[in-house]
Design an enzyme around this catalytic site. Structure first.
Site, PDB file in Angstrom:
ATOM      1  N   SER A 109       0.431  -1.434  -0.050  1.00 53.94           N
ATOM      2  CA  SER A 109       0.134  -0.159  -0.047  1.00 53.94           C
ATOM      3  C   SER A 109       0.714   1.322   0.158  1.00 53.94           C
ATOM      4  CB  SER A 109      -0.610   0.115   1.300  1.00 53.94           C
ATOM      5  OG  SER A 109      -0.322  -0.375   2.566  1.00 53.94           O
ATOM      6  N   LEU A 139       2.708   2.507   2.460  1.00 55.02           N
ATOM      7  CA  LEU A 139       3.063   2.353   3.581  1.00 55.02           C
ATOM      8  C   LEU A 139       3.338   1.803   4.558  1.00 55.02           C
ATOM      9  CD1 LEU A 139      -0.784   3.098   4.057  1.00 55.02           C
ATOM     10  CD2 LEU A 139       0.431   4.859   3.747  1.00 55.02           C
ATOM     11  N   ALA A 192       7.802  -1.990   8.772  1.00 54.00           N
ATOM     12  CA  ALA A 192       6.455  -2.260  10.009  1.00 54.00           C
ATOM     13  C   ALA A 192       7.416  -3.791  10.364  1.00 54.00           C
ATOM     14  CB  ALA A 192       5.649  -1.888  10.083  1.00 54.00           C
ATOM     15  N   ASP A 209      12.136   3.864   5.516  1.00 50.46           N
ATOM     16  CA  ASP A 209      10.827   3.251   6.246  1.00 50.46           C
ATOM     17  C   ASP A 209      11.124   3.038   7.312  1.00 50.46           C
ATOM     18  OD1 ASP A 209      10.767   4.158   3.666  1.00 50.46           O
ATOM     19  OD2 ASP A 209       9.623   1.758   3.263  1.00 50.46           O
TER      20      ASP A 209
END
Ligand code: MEV
Length: 308
Positions: free
Chosen positions: A82, A84, A89, A130
């Site tokens: 996405s 994101l 993460a 990121d």
């Protein structure tokens, strides 16, 4: 013993792709997290199923030096592909939990470096943007001037070094529009690399993204959202020239602009998500939904990778 850690996704305000070549970039952690719960087991499983290395290349790489099999449970509020920061993460939350399971508490600088190594290896080229945003949380800038904020850590690979700083983020409302199209980051990074290596014109665009981001840092410091918005929209045009936007993203950016200071794709592009800086989140959400996107308002000020 069971260990749980979680880590946030991110939005890139300015500088994606160009940051891979050492240009500055700005990212924020967002209130969408991935949570990993790990325990020692007799065989490695992922969410109750036998571990399939081909399906989970990130986990395969992170488990390479594990001395024992691990039972892995994951919960994600970030759609994969996405834009994101789902892979960052996953890496930061998983490594924080795995280290704890093995009796080690690693500091944030080590976590950011180890998670970047995972992204760089599995994705086939990346910057530490990121993984640093997911590790630290809040706002981070890479390769920003010294007065941009407190220095957190430096990360180097193959002769390139990125310095990572914590930056103050003014109060602002951001709306994300997810196209619903999954786009893998690695091939998009590779596409820009090929374009840039063959074409000085593309290298000039990468330089201009760098200058736009430096101006954006100044606008952020002054809390000048009008200027920041204009720079974001300009950055979207530059990223489109690099070939990483698509019709769906352009439609959502166009639809948002009427009610925004500015809008752009965020992350690798090719699908994934766009973001708009606005004072009228309801109107932007409506415009995004009307043009086929999935809108949501993002809360910033989110903390980084943590044990729970
Ligand atoms: C992806 O979220 C951001 C890119 O700049 C790649 C990277 O920095 O690793 C496209």
């Amino acid at each position: 013993m069971t260990v749980t850690a979680s880590a946030p996704g991110k939005l890139i305000i300015l500088g994606e792709h160009a940051v891979v070549y050492g240009k500055p970039a700005i990212a924020l952690a967002i209130d969408r997290r991935i949570r990993c719960t790990l325990s020692k087991a007799s065989e490695t499983t992922v969410n109750g199923k036998a571990f399939d290395e081909d399906k989970h290349p990130y986990l395969k790489y992170m488990l390479r030096s594990s001395e024992h099999p691990v039972r892995i449970e994951t919960e994600s509020g970030i759609p994969p592909g996405s834009g994101l920061g789902s892979s960052a993460a996953l890496s930061t939350s998983f490594l924080r939990a795995l280290n704890k399971l093995n009796g080690t508490d690693i500091d944030d600088g080590t976590l950011a470096k180890d998670a970047f190594d995972v992204e760089y290896t599995v994705q086939g080229g990346a910057s530490p943007l990121d993984t640093s945003a997911s590790t630290h949380g809040y706002g981070v800038a890479l390769n920003a001037p010294e007065d941009a904020g407190r220095h957190l850590w430096d990360i180097s690979i193959n002769g390139r070094t990125w310095s990572v700083r914590d930056i103050a983020i003014p109060e602002m409302t951001l709306v994300v529009g997810y196209t619903g199209l999954h786009a893998a980051t690695g091939p998009l990074v590779e596409k820009v690399r090929r374009y840039k290596d063959r074409n000085t014109f593309a290298a000039d665009i990468v330089d201009e993204i760098g200058r736009t981001t430096t101006d954006g840092l100044d606008a952020l410091r002054k809390g000048d959202l009008v200027k920041l918005g204009k720079l974001m929209t300009h950055d979207h045009k530059l990223l489109s020239i690099l070939g990483v936007s698509c019709n769906e993203l352009n439609k959502l950016v166009d639809a948002s602009l009427r009610h925004s200071y500015g809008a752009k794709l965020t992350g690798a592009g090719g699908g994934g998500s766009m973001m708009a800086l606005t004072d009228e989140p309801e109107k932007v959400c409506e415009a995004i939904a009307l043009h086929g996107g999935k809108p949501f308002v993002v809360r910033t000020g989110e903390h980084g990778a943590r044990l729970e």
